[in-house]
Design a protein around this motif. Structure first.
Motif, PDB file in Angstrom:
ATOM      1  N   GLU A   1       0.825  -1.207   0.000  1.00 32.50           N
ATOM      2  CA  GLU A   1       0.000   0.000   0.000  1.00 32.50           C
ATOM      3  C   GLU A   1       0.862   1.261   0.000  1.00 32.50           C
ATOM      4  O   GLU A   1       2.039   1.240   0.417  1.00 32.50           O
ATOM      5  N   LEU A   2       0.264   2.372  -0.425  1.00 34.56           N
ATOM      6  CA  LEU A   2       0.924   3.672  -0.383  1.00 34.56           C
ATOM      7  C   LEU A   2       0.954   4.182   1.054  1.00 34.56           C
ATOM      8  O   LEU A   2       0.028   3.940   1.836  1.00 34.56           O
ATOM      9  N   ILE A   3       2.026   4.913   1.383  1.00 31.42           N
ATOM     10  CA  ILE A   3       2.174   5.482   2.730  1.00 31.42           C
ATOM     11  C   ILE A   3       1.743   6.945   2.700  1.00 31.42           C
ATOM     12  O   ILE A   3       2.362   7.769   2.018  1.00 31.42           O
ATOM     13  N   PRO A   4       0.666   7.313   3.421  1.00 33.56           N
ATOM     14  CA  PRO A   4       0.255   8.727   3.460  1.00 33.56           C
ATOM     15  C   PRO A   4       1.240   9.546   4.290  1.00 33.56           C
ATOM     16  O   PRO A   4       1.555   9.176   5.434  1.00 33.56           O
ATOM     17  N   ILE A   5       1.743  10.653   3.713  1.00 34.68           N
ATOM     18  CA  ILE A   5       2.777  11.425   4.407  1.00 34.68           C
ATOM     19  C   ILE A   5       2.462  12.926   4.347  1.00 34.68           C
ATOM     20  O   ILE A   5       1.581  13.381   3.612  1.00 34.68           O
ATOM     21  N   LYS A   6       3.217  13.675   5.142  1.00 32.43           N
ATOM     22  CA  LYS A   6       3.148  15.141   5.149  1.00 32.43           C
ATOM     23  C   LYS A   6       4.496  15.652   5.651  1.00 32.43           C
ATOM     24  O   LYS A   6       5.230  14.920   6.342  1.00 32.43           O
ATOM     25  N   PRO A   7       4.871  16.891   5.357  1.00 35.89           N
ATOM     26  CA  PRO A   7       6.079  17.467   5.951  1.00 35.89           C
ATOM     27  C   PRO A   7       5.844  17.796   7.426  1.00 35.89           C
ATOM     28  O   PRO A   7       4.749  18.239   7.813  1.00 35.89           O
ATOM     29  N   SER A   8       6.856  17.587   8.257  1.00 33.39           N
ATOM     30  CA  SER A   8       6.775  17.920   9.677  1.00 33.39           C
ATOM     31  C   SER A   8       8.094  18.513  10.145  1.00 33.39           C
ATOM     32  O   SER A   8       9.160  18.198   9.598  1.00 33.39           O
ATOM     33  N   ALA A   9       8.008  19.383  11.150  1.00 33.78           N
ATOM     34  CA  ALA A   9       9.210  20.008  11.704  1.00 33.78           C
ATOM     35  C   ALA A   9      10.165  18.915  12.182  1.00 33.78           C
ATOM     36  O   ALA A   9       9.758  17.986  12.879  1.00 33.78           O
ATOM     37  N   HIS A  10      11.446  19.062  11.816  1.00 33.41           N
ATOM     38  CA  HIS A  10      12.363  17.945  12.036  1.00 33.41           C
ATOM     39  C   HIS A  10      13.688  18.344  12.675  1.00 33.41           C
ATOM     40  O   HIS A  10      14.154  17.693  13.603  1.00 33.41           O
ATOM     41  N   TYR A  11      14.312  19.418  12.191  1.00 31.18           N
ATOM     42  CA  TYR A  11      15.683  19.711  12.623  1.00 31.18           C
ATOM     43  C   TYR A  11      15.882  21.219  12.758  1.00 31.18           C
ATOM     44  O   TYR A  11      15.393  21.999  11.943  1.00 31.18           O
ATOM     45  N   SER A  12      16.625  21.605  13.793  1.00 30.88           N
ATOM     46  CA  SER A  12      16.892  23.016  14.069  1.00 30.88           C
ATOM     47  C   SER A  12      18.273  23.382  13.538  1.00 30.88           C
ATOM     48  O   SER A  12      19.285  22.970  14.097  1.00 30.88           O
ATOM     49  N   MET A  13      18.313  24.140  12.439  1.00 30.05           N
ATOM     50  CA  MET A  13      19.613  24.602  11.940  1.00 30.05           C
ATOM     51  C   MET A  13      20.181  25.678  12.849  1.00 30.05           C
ATOM     52  O   MET A  13      21.379  25.799  13.040  1.00 30.05           O
ATOM     53  N   GLY A  14      19.300  26.527  13.396  1.00 25.62           N
ATOM     54  CA  GLY A  14      19.747  27.568  14.313  1.00 25.62           C
ATOM     55  C   GLY A  14      20.160  26.992  15.646  1.00 25.62           C
ATOM     56  O   GLY A  14      19.814  25.861  15.993  1.00 25.62           O
ATOM     57  N   GLY A  15      20.921  27.776  16.401  1.00 24.10           N
ATOM     58  CA  GLY A  15      21.356  27.303  17.713  1.00 24.10           C
ATOM     59  C   GLY A  15      22.307  28.273  18.376  1.00 24.10           C
ATOM     60  O   GLY A  15      22.438  29.433  17.965  1.00 24.10           O
ATOM     61  N   ILE A  16      22.974  27.795  19.383  1.00 20.31           N
ATOM     62  CA  ILE A  16      23.915  28.617  20.147  1.00 20.31           C
ATOM     63  C   ILE A  16      25.143  28.887  19.282  1.00 20.31           C
ATOM     64  O   ILE A  16      25.756  27.949  18.768  1.00 20.31           O
ATOM     65  N   GLU A  17      25.485  30.140  19.125  1.00 22.84           N
ATOM     66  CA  GLU A  17      26.640  30.489  18.302  1.00 22.84           C
ATOM     67  C   GLU A  17      27.921  30.009  18.983  1.00 22.84           C
ATOM     68  O   GLU A  17      28.144  30.280  20.169  1.00 22.84           O
ATOM     69  N   VAL A  18      28.755  29.300  18.223  1.00 21.22           N
ATOM     70  CA  VAL A  18      30.034  28.809  18.748  1.00 21.22           C
ATOM     71  C   VAL A  18      31.144  29.167  17.768  1.00 21.22           C
ATOM     72  O   VAL A  18      30.910  29.361  16.578  1.00 21.22           O
ATOM     73  N   ASN A  19      32.363  29.243  18.300  1.00 20.64           N
ATOM     74  CA  ASN A  19      33.521  29.507  17.437  1.00 20.64           C
ATOM     75  C   ASN A  19      34.111  28.183  16.947  1.00 20.64           C
ATOM     76  O   ASN A  19      33.542  27.114  17.161  1.00 20.64           O
ATOM     77  N   GLU A  20      35.278  28.266  16.319  1.00 20.17           N
ATOM     78  CA  GLU A  20      35.879  27.055  15.744  1.00 20.17           C
ATOM     79  C   GLU A  20      36.306  26.056  16.820  1.00 20.17           C
ATOM     80  O   GLU A  20      36.554  24.886  16.523  1.00 20.17           O
ATOM     81  N   LYS A  21      36.377  26.501  18.075  1.00 17.74           N
ATOM     82  CA  LYS A  21      36.708  25.600  19.191  1.00 17.74           C
ATOM     83  C   LYS A  21      35.456  25.046  19.866  1.00 17.74           C
ATOM     84  O   LYS A  21      35.546  24.363  20.883  1.00 17.74           O
ATOM     85  N   CYS A  22      34.285  25.373  19.320  1.00 16.80           N
ATOM     86  CA  CYS A  22      32.984  24.970  19.881  1.00 16.80           C
ATOM     87  C   CYS A  22      32.641  25.732  21.152  1.00 16.80           C
ATOM     88  O   CYS A  22      31.742  25.317  21.895  1.00 16.80           O
ATOM     89  N   MET A  23      33.324  26.846  21.424  1.00 15.41           N
ATOM     90  CA  MET A  23      33.033  27.642  22.608  1.00 15.41           C
ATOM     91  C   MET A  23      32.061  28.771  22.264  1.00 15.41           C
ATOM     92  O   MET A  23      32.127  29.357  21.191  1.00 15.41           O
ATOM     93  N   THR A  24      31.166  29.054  23.186  1.00 13.67           N
ATOM     94  CA  THR A  24      30.199  30.131  23.034  1.00 13.67           C
ATOM     95  C   THR A  24      30.837  31.463  23.404  1.00 13.67           C
ATOM     96  O   THR A  24      32.032  31.531  23.722  1.00 13.67           O
ATOM     97  N   SER A  25      30.037  32.526  23.407  1.00 18.49           N
ATOM     98  CA  SER A  25      30.535  33.836  23.821  1.00 18.49           C
ATOM     99  C   SER A  25      30.739  33.937  25.330  1.00 18.49           C
ATOM    100  O   SER A  25      31.255  34.939  25.822  1.00 18.49           O
ATOM    101  N   VAL A  26      30.353  32.901  26.071  1.00 20.77           N
ATOM    102  CA  VAL A  26      30.622  32.803  27.510  1.00 20.77           C
ATOM    103  C   VAL A  26      31.827  31.882  27.696  1.00 20.77           C
ATOM    104  O   VAL A  26      31.821  30.743  27.222  1.00 20.77           O
ATOM    105  N   SER A  27      32.858  32.354  28.359  1.00 18.80           N
ATOM    106  CA  SER A  27      34.070  31.557  28.551  1.00 18.80           C
ATOM    107  C   SER A  27      33.743  30.255  29.284  1.00 18.80           C
ATOM    108  O   SER A  27      32.910  30.232  30.196  1.00 18.80           O
ATOM    109  N   ALA A  28      34.415  29.174  28.875  1.00 17.81           N
ATOM    110  CA  ALA A  28      34.287  27.843  29.479  1.00 17.81           C
ATOM    111  C   ALA A  28      32.941  27.185  29.193  1.00 17.81           C
ATOM    112  O   ALA A  28      32.680  26.089  29.682  1.00 17.81           O
ATOM    113  N   LEU A  29      32.102  27.842  28.396  1.00 18.52           N
ATOM    114  CA  LEU A  29      30.817  27.244  28.007  1.00 18.52           C
ATOM    115  C   LEU A  29      30.894  26.837  26.538  1.00 18.52           C
ATOM    116  O   LEU A  29      31.077  27.680  25.650  1.00 18.52           O
ATOM    117  N   PHE A  30      30.759  25.549  26.283  1.00 22.67           N
ATOM    118  CA  PHE A  30      30.832  24.987  24.942  1.00 22.67           C
ATOM    119  C   PHE A  30      29.449  24.465  24.545  1.00 22.67           C
ATOM    120  O   PHE A  30      28.595  24.223  25.393  1.00 22.67           O
TER     121      PHE A  30
END
Length: 533
Positions: free
Chosen positions: A317-346
């Motif tokens: 049988e055919l599978i009935p489908i729809k688009p659904s929210a799945h993945y968050s591209m946005g997030g906490i900004e990190v530098n190349e070391k994976c550290m945020t703008s708060v020191s010691a917070l990755f």
């Protein structure tokens, strides 16, 4: 020896835990649920990596950049793609049971937006099998787990802008605790549960880490970009993996006719399905032609999910489908070391913005990102903690959060926050979903701000202390409202269409905004936003 606190026990957190341990740190993993219930289990399709002469790392980089719609940072994308083969070999070494081809090599399939078959997979359970493999390795390494710990806030020394640890509600006892550390890694996942029943995500994906991070002074980036997976089951939003289309499945309309390129980037396919559903009312995934033997061997989970949640057998049988929210591209900004703008917070994984996905994530890159950057993040956090041990300072965060939890019990429950939560999910799906416009976004923003005012009248009905899930869900709802405002303000500000952010009133890209990231932060509790190249 440095002490590293990791908040979150999904794939990103567990990879980071192993890496930090290998780098000599004492690691504590705190999580509101059990590790094996993480959202990582929903990443079924595979992990991208280039093996063989028919593909190249340059092609992988180019596909990722193209999918990112001008918002991916080429240097970090190149790092991820170059380290991809090593990441897959590492997963193989620790015991991830990859599927094999006829030569005995790790099997690969083509996912949406890819120019070659490079998604290394384990049937259609790749994320789940990775998660269990990582957890086994963490237990062998003697890593300490503290489950049933709901993140409340980060402990930050304001004078030095330095993270010192975090506070948690111990769900089982109802006590508020603090865990101090030399470095903190947030690996708390995304915020897809904002969309409620219109999301493939677990109800646990409430964005607690992002909300705590922005309250602590960290910056968030590109929060308006939320990927909708093209193929979720129509009635339940349970994910049907891209592996089904990668294996040759068709998308068909109500007349059984194909209407789009099934392996185009996810934003393109999802909008094509959205438009077709608006015309004919129904879209289906057809895998019948693949045959029962192939489906049972390569797509066993998809068959079971369709049988359980839709009452149909996709072999016939055919599978009935729809688009659904799945993945968050946005997030906490990190530098190349994976550290945020708060020191010691990755930060790492879906809660972080490594600028590798940009406006639209390439299928097969989520597991890859969490392995590559998880290994980097754990090592960097351990090294940072060893070089810059946290000072022993008095901090009022524990007292504040203890008083907060006590005070919430005095909130009235004149308004049912579960009803408001469902309302938020519905208006988000309809107005902050696949297609958006200024009027709809501003209407949602007004509703969110009204909910913020009403929050003291929506307290938990359950006033008990022990195992109070009603209390936890109320605090989660508060985090959802906080992030919802940021998402909508970001979406209103970006007057163009790019990747997963599609504006009916601005359907073209704005070249002046090419490469500009939406950055949001708080100053004295007030939300601020800007575009930064």
């Amino acid at each position: 020896m440095s002490k590293v606190l990791i908040v979150g026990s999904g794939g990103a957190g567990l990879v980071s835990a192993l890496s930090a341990t290998e780098s000599g740190a004492k690691v504590i993993v705190a999580s509101k649920t059990l590790p094996t219930r993480s959202q990582t289990s929903m990443a079924q399709g595979g992990m991208n990596a280039v093996f063989g002469s028919e593909d190249s790392i340059e092609n992988h980089i180019a596909d990722t950049l193209r999918s990112s719609a001008g918002l991916g940072e080429e240097g970090r994308i190149a790092l991820m793609c170059e380290k991809a083969p090593e990441a897959v070999r590492w997963c193989n070494t620790i015991g991830l049971p990859f599927s094999r081809d006829e030569k005995g090599e790790i099997a690969r399939r083509t996912l949406g937006g890819a120019s070659a078959p490079r998604a290394c997979y384990a049937q259609d359970y790749t994320g789940l099998k990775l998660l269990h493999t990582l957890y086994d390795q963490c237990l062998k390494a003697g890593i300490e787990f503290r489950n049933d710990r709901f993140l409340l806030n980060l402990i930050v020394d304001q004078e030095t802008n330095r993270a010192l640890g975090a506070t948690f509600l111990h769900i089982e006892t109802g006590e508020v605790e603090e865990i101090r550390a030399d470095a903190v890694i947030l690996a708390t996942g995304g915020y897809g549960a904002l969309y409620g029943k219109h999301s493939t995500n677990s109800v646990q994906a409430t964005g607690d880490g992002l909300a705590a991070a922005v309250r602590a002074g960290a910056r968030l980036a590109d929060m308006e970009f939320i990927q909708f997976h093209p193929t979720a089951l129509k009635n339940s939003s349970i994910l049907i993996s891209e592996s089904a289309r990668g294996a040759g499945g068709y998308l068909v309309d109500s007349e059984g006719e194909r209407f789009t390129d099934e392996l185009a980037p996810r934003d393109v396919v999802a909008r094509a399905i959205h438009d077709e559903m608006a015309k004919s009312g129904a879209v289906y995934l057809d895998i019948r032609h693949l045959g029962e033997d192939f489906i049972n061997h390569e797509l066993p989970q998809e068959r079971k999910l369709a049988q359980i949640y839709e009452g149909i057998d996709p072999v016939h049988e055919l599978i009935p489908i729809k688009p659904s929210a799945h993945y968050s591209m946005g997030g906490i900004e990190v530098n190349e070391k994976c550290m945020t703008s708060v020191s010691a917070l990755f930060a790492v994984g879906e809660c972080a913005n490594h600028k590798t996905h940009g406006a639209n994530r390439l299928g097969g890159n989520s597991l890859l990102e969490l392995v590559v950057f998880g290994r980097e993040c754990g090592k960097n956090a351990a090294e940072y903690g060893a070089l810059h041990p946290a000072p022993v300072l008095e901090n009022m965060q524990l007292a504040k959060d203890t008083n907060f939890v006590r005070g919430v019990m005095y909130f009235t429950n004149q308004i049912d926050f579960y009803q408001k939560q469902e309302m938020l999910a519905n208006i988000f799906y309809n107005n902050v979903g696949l297609v958006r416009d200024d009027m709809g976004l501003k209407a949602v923003l007004g509703a969110i701000r009204q909910m913020q005012k009403e929050l003291p009248f929506m307290g938990p009905r359950d006033k008990s202390k022990v195992c109070n899930t009603n209390l936890v869900e109320f605090i989660e709802f508060g985090n959802k409202i906080e992030l919802a405002e940021i998402i909508v303000v970001s979406a209103i500000s970006r007057v163009e269409s790019r990747g997963a952010h599609y504006r009916l009133d601005a359907p073209e890209r704005n070249d002046r905004m090419f490469g500009a990231h939406t950055i949001t932060w708080k100053e004295d509790g007030v939300l601020c936003a800007d575009f930064i190249q």
